[in-house]
Design a protein around this motif. Structure first.
Motif, short mmCIF file in Angstrom:
data_model
loop_
_atom_site.label_atom_id
_atom_site.label_comp_id
_atom_site.label_asym_id
_atom_site.label_seq_id
_atom_site.Cartn_x
_atom_site.Cartn_y
_atom_site.Cartn_z
N SER A 212 0.84 -1.17 0.00
CA SER A 212 0.00 0.00 0.00
C SER A 212 0.89 1.24 0.00
O SER A 212 2.11 1.15 -0.08
CB SER A 212 -0.90 -0.02 1.24
N VAL A 213 0.26 2.40 0.07
CA VAL A 213 1.02 3.66 0.13
C VAL A 213 1.75 3.73 1.46
O VAL A 213 1.17 3.46 2.52
CB VAL A 213 0.06 4.86 -0.01
N PRO A 214 3.05 4.08 1.47
CA PRO A 214 3.79 4.17 2.74
C PRO A 214 3.12 5.11 3.72
O PRO A 214 2.71 6.22 3.37
CB PRO A 214 5.15 4.71 2.30
N THR A 215 2.98 4.65 4.95
CA THR A 215 2.32 5.45 5.99
C THR A 215 2.69 4.89 7.35
O THR A 215 3.06 3.72 7.48
CB THR A 215 0.79 5.42 5.82
N VAL A 226 3.20 -1.71 3.90
CA VAL A 226 3.43 -0.35 3.42
C VAL A 226 4.84 -0.11 2.88
O VAL A 226 5.05 0.86 2.15
CB VAL A 226 3.10 0.69 4.51
N ASP A 227 5.82 -0.94 3.25
CA ASP A 227 7.18 -0.78 2.71
C ASP A 227 7.94 -2.08 2.95
O ASP A 227 7.43 -3.02 3.56
CB ASP A 227 7.90 0.42 3.32
N PRO A 258 6.95 -3.01 -4.88
CA PRO A 258 6.13 -1.79 -4.81
C PRO A 258 6.16 -0.98 -6.10
O PRO A 258 5.15 -0.41 -6.51
CB PRO A 258 6.77 -1.00 -3.65
#
Length: 305
Positions: A212-215, A226-227, A258
């Motif tokens: 997913s989007v890094p957060t 996320v990463d 990613p």
């Protein structure tokens, strides 16, 4: 490569086959179109093709979400791909198992496994779109329980033996189905949530997480990957759970980097391959990505690249 992974040490690679988009655009006969794309993947040395699933998505999602896409039925489409190829594996990424009665899902998957000479990689997921569950008449809040039930019952059906199971929405007082695939297709559990990891460790033959989007949002970090560092944490948790359950056999890790290349360039290739190497260092034995498909010709060009 980690000893707990299935198969040889060679990292295997899957690409999307954008049937839904190009079927609507191309003037070619549709069977010829699908065969052309499938053979291009096989000729390029790709190990598997993948399709996703959304039988009745939200129209708003299709209009507004950057990740939105039309889908064909994955098992039907992959059957056509199987008929056009000899080696290419068939990867559902992912089949939303709670949408289906598990006897029907088992029958469809077993048929494809047998008729493709054992090339099916059955990625399954719980689904997430409440509007789609509503359209299909499936209780959204039951999706996790339906997923567990579906995996368990499919394995029983594939044994070829009599099945007795009182389900959440069905009753099998003694039912038997053929064909009984031998081997049965591997079941790869999709998703990066804590629940998905637990389910993959307990019931799966593999794990298919998504970045997913890094957060740093704790809610997102529980429900997604996320990463790369976060992936390593989740993978360690999965391995601990498998060990605690005494599951020491082969296990596939199928993970997309990613970064997803949108154009053919040396810079994009090196960035993508760098992330693939990082995943491989964690024991990942399958990697995949999705390529752009503005036209058949453009798709074939980037597949060859």
């Amino acid at each position: 490569m980690a000893a707990s992974n299935r198969g040889s040490a060679a990292l295997q690679f899957a690409l999307n086959i954008p049937i839904a988009r190009l079927v609507q655009q191309s003037s070619l006969p549709k069977g010829e179109l699908i065969a052309t794309m499938a053979r291009a993947l096989e000729d390029a040395g790709i190990d598997a093709c993948l399709t996703s699933e959304h039988p009745a998505p939200s129209a708003q999602w299709l209009r507004e979400d950057p990740a939105a896409h039309d889908c064909v039925d994955p098992l039907v489409a992959l059957a056509v791909v199987a008929g056009a190829t000899r080696r290419l594996k068939l990867f559902t990424n992912v089949l939303v198992l709670p949408y289906r009665n598990p006897f029907m899902a088992a029958k469809q998957a077993a048929t494809l496994q047998v008729m493709s000479d054992n090339r099916l990689l059955l990625g399954v997921g719980t689904g997430y779109m409440a509007e789609e569950f509503a359209a299909l008449g499936v209780p959204f809040r039951e999706r996790g329980a339906l997923m567990d039930e579906g995996i368990s019952v499919m394995r029983q059906v594939w044994s070829g033996e009599e099945v007795r199971h009182a389900g959440r929405h069905f009753d099998a007082p003694g039912n038997q189905a053929r064909p009984a695939p031998d081997p049965a297709p591997p079941i790869w559990v999709g998703g990066g949530s804590d629940k998905a990891i637990e389910r993959a460790a307990r019931m799966g033959d593999g794990w298919v997480p998504y970045f997913s989007v890094p957060t740093n949002d704790p809610v997102v970090r529980r429900s997604a990957v996320v990463d790369m560092a976060h992936f390593a944490e989740k993978l360690a948790r999965l391995r601990d759970l498998r060990a605690a359950a005494g599951r020491t056999g082969s296990f596939d890790l199928s993970v997309a980097p990613p970064f997803r290349p949108q154009a053919a360039s040396a810079e994009n290739a090196e960035r993508f391959l760098g992330e693939v190497r990082e995943l491989a260092a964690h024991g990942v034995n399958w990697t995949w990505t999705s390529l752009p498909a503005p036209s058949l010709e453009a798709y074939l060009d980037i597949v060859r690249w």
